[in-house]
Design an enzyme around this catalytic site. Structure first.
Site, PDB file in Angstrom:
ATOM      1  N   SER A  23       2.105  -0.866  -3.108  1.00  0.00           N
ATOM      2  CA  SER A  23       2.977   0.135  -3.151  1.00  0.00           C
ATOM      3  C   SER A  23       3.082   1.080  -4.283  1.00  0.00           C
ATOM      4  CB  SER A  23       4.424  -0.203  -2.961  1.00  0.00           C
ATOM      5  OG  SER A  23       4.783  -1.272  -4.158  1.00  0.00           O
ATOM      6  N   GLY A  51       3.551  -3.675  -0.074  1.00  0.00           N
ATOM      7  CA  GLY A  51       3.774  -5.016  -0.071  1.00  0.00           C
ATOM      8  C   GLY A  51       2.352  -5.816   0.016  1.00  0.00           C
ATOM      9  N   ASN A 111       2.970  -8.154  -6.614  1.00  0.00           N
ATOM     10  CA  ASN A 111       3.552  -8.886  -5.571  1.00  0.00           C
ATOM     11  C   ASN A 111       3.553 -10.233  -5.658  1.00  0.00           C
ATOM     12  OD1 ASN A 111       4.999  -6.434  -4.454  1.00  0.00           O
ATOM     13  ND2 ASN A 111       3.292  -6.051  -3.302  1.00  0.00           N
ATOM     14  N   ASP A 113      15.416   0.686  -7.124  1.00  0.00           N
ATOM     15  CA  ASP A 113      15.086  -0.704  -7.350  1.00  0.00           C
ATOM     16  C   ASP A 113      14.349  -1.363  -8.583  1.00  0.00           C
ATOM     17  OD1 ASP A 113      12.514   0.243  -7.534  1.00  0.00           O
ATOM     18  OD2 ASP A 113      11.782   0.059  -5.437  1.00  0.00           O
ATOM     19  N   HIS A 156       9.334   0.467  -8.740  1.00  0.00           N
ATOM     20  CA  HIS A 156       8.896   1.745  -8.401  1.00  0.00           C
ATOM     21  C   HIS A 156       8.915   2.838  -9.283  1.00  0.00           C
ATOM     22  CE1 HIS A 156       8.750  -0.875  -4.755  1.00  0.00           C
ATOM     23  NE2 HIS A 156       7.339  -0.784  -4.907  1.00  0.00           N
TER      24      HIS A 156
END
Length: 225
Positions: free
Chosen positions: A53, A90, A118, A201, A204
């Site tokens: 991402s 993801g 991830n 979040d 990012h």
């Protein structure tokens, strides 16, 4: 009678013009035309960003993510490159192994590998992450030995414990050394952990954050384009 003579004269004139262009001139003209067509068909060298991402530009317009910014920088400098954004939100290193072959249908001049974050956030076995990164690099090197490879180093929050966090960070220099590829020590340098440069979040980057990531990448890219 005059009409017949006029027609014969016209044919003679056209024939003279045609044969005045000797075989060499016709051949040269054909070569020039073929060269021009070949130049038009020649593809721009590819820079392939292959990641998750972060590469995909989660939360912002894709053109504002660092691959798009790299394309803008190249265009502004008159560099004829085609940047491909192979980011998938993801994505894990295992997922990257599964889809890398599709992206290698065309030869990239430069390949930037940004995966593993991830894996770390999910607590995946570190040996698996390392193995998968090596498999992806092996696939690129095996098919396209002349491709320049950059490995983007990542760091994770200490959610999984300090030992795991430190060992995760160490994976990237180890893989870079083993596979003889260039390491970007930390992709998110001067961005990671800085609230105003990240989305809510905390993971990012914002559009402003991606501008800084661009510079982190460009430092390792500029001498190869």
């Amino acid at each position: 009678m005059n009409r017949i003579l006029y027609s014969l004269l016209s044919i003679f004139t056209l024939t003279s013009v045609f044969f005045s262009c000797g075989p060499a001139e016709i051949e040269n003209k054909t070569e020039v035309e073929n060269t021009e067509v070949a130049a038009e068909k020649k593809e721009k060298p590819i820079i392939l960003f292959f990641g998750n991402s972060l590469t995909a530009g989660y939360g912002i317009e894709q053109d504002l993510a660092f691959p798009g910014l790299v394309q803008d920088r190249l265009d502004s400098l008159g560099k004829e490159y085609k940047v491909i954004n192979g980011g998938l939100s993801g994505e894990t290193t295992a997922g990257g192994v599964g889809r890398i072959d599709w992206f290698l249908e065309e030869e990239p001049a430069i390949f930037i590998l940004e995966l593993g974050g991830n894996d770390g956030l999910r607590g995946i076995e570190l040996s698996e992450t390392k193995k998968n990164l090596e498999i992806i690099i092996d696939k690129v090197q095996s098919k396209y030995p002349d491709t320049k490879i950059l490995l983007a180093g990542m760091q994770i929050p200490p959610n999984m414990g300090q030992e795991y966090t430190e060992e995760f960070q160490a994976i990237y220099p180890e893989v870079a050394k083993t596979k003889d590829v260039e390491l970007i020590p930390f992709l998110l340098l001067n961005v990671g952990g800085i609230k105003e440069l990240n989305l809510p979040d905390g993971i990012h980057p914002t559009a402003e954050g991606h501008k800084i990531v661009l510079e982190n990448i460009w430092e390792h890219l500029k001498d190869d384009v």
